[in-house]
Design a protein around this motif. Sequence first.
Motif, PDB file in Angstrom:
ATOM      1  N   TRP A  75     -16.990 -12.169   2.758  1.00  0.00           N
ATOM      2  CA  TRP A  75     -17.464 -11.496   1.556  1.00  0.00           C
ATOM      3  C   TRP A  75     -18.894 -11.945   1.268  1.00  0.00           C
ATOM      4  N   GLU A  76     -19.707 -11.053   0.739  1.00  0.00           N
ATOM      5  CA  GLU A  76     -21.065 -11.374   0.310  1.00  0.00           C
ATOM      6  C   GLU A  76     -21.182 -11.091  -1.175  1.00  0.00           C
ATOM      7  N   LYS A  77     -21.492 -12.142  -1.959  1.00  0.00           N
ATOM      8  CA  LYS A  77     -21.605 -12.025  -3.407  1.00  0.00           C
ATOM      9  C   LYS A  77     -22.902 -12.679  -3.866  1.00  0.00           C
ATOM     10  N   ASN A  81     -22.101 -16.323   0.506  1.00  0.00           N
ATOM     11  CA  ASN A  81     -21.205 -15.669   1.456  1.00  0.00           C
ATOM     12  C   ASN A  81     -19.950 -16.518   1.583  1.00  0.00           C
ATOM     13  N   THR A  83     -16.033 -17.051   3.556  1.00  0.00           N
ATOM     14  CA  THR A  83     -15.224 -16.722   4.731  1.00  0.00           C
ATOM     15  C   THR A  83     -13.838 -17.348   4.591  1.00  0.00           C
ATOM     16  N   TYR A 118     -24.412 -20.874   0.684  1.00  0.00           N
ATOM     17  CA  TYR A 118     -25.130 -20.550  -0.555  1.00  0.00           C
ATOM     18  C   TYR A 118     -26.627 -20.718  -0.350  1.00  0.00           C
ATOM     19  N   LYS A 124     -33.809 -16.641  -0.128  1.00  0.00           N
ATOM     20  CA  LYS A 124     -32.710 -17.118   0.716  1.00  0.00           C
ATOM     21  C   LYS A 124     -33.207 -17.903   1.935  1.00  0.00           C
TER      22      LYS A 124
END
Length: 250
Positions: A75-77, A81, A83, A118, A124
């Motif tokens: 998931w990417e939030k 990310n 897993t 994170y 990023k």
Amino acid sequence: MKGPNGNTVLKPDIDVGGVIAAYSVVTPKKILGGDYALAFMVPILNTRFTSNAFNASAESAGISDILFEPIGLGWEKGKANYTAGYAFYAPSGDFDPSSPLNPGLGFWEHQIQAGATYAFDKKKLWNASGLTTWEINHSKLGLDVKPGPIFTGEYSFGRRFFKYQMNAGFVGYASQKLSADSGSGINPLIAGQLDRGFGAGAEWKYTDIKHRLAFDVRYEKQFGVQLRTSGQVLVFSITCLDLLHMKPAK
């Protein structure tokens, strides 16, 4: 080789070389809102053991236990990310209970993993990650020995360079057996003891988009080890990428 209190009980010359072929794919399918992936891994090991204390030497080579990961979710939030996944090792490698060296471990193992990455800044560039692995083991083939469950936590802190194609930084891990091995085949000298180990080092990753290749080099020095071999670990990997399905960095 370390004893129950971390003391060195033997200094043999042990070299373990391995070539691992792995395949993984992220499918278009979604499960619980996350990207669904699956993977498998086939390791080929070559182990050489020499001990002046026992005036003995041994060597073994062959396919080790194959890993299957039928469930991998991601998931990417925002800046994070996540897993989660389930995998298992099948005892496909040769295993002889009477041999001191074997390519396979001789038992089924289940692995449950969960982790996160994170990014600290808007671009990023600076990032940290953690991964937990829980191992649940079955009894060894031909022996009344059941290895206890093991917890391993891995961590990293690094920075991206060259338009997000390179990431370099500090890595490490901690591994602890949660309960002792059981069965009548356990050595009385180590019965009830819990083995553990730690490692720390550096990792460098680079993705060559033009040639669809990814490179990874990791070195870790082990320390604080009990009831395990203690030494140095070097990993080098090359991955062929399917860039048609890769997401661009945001």
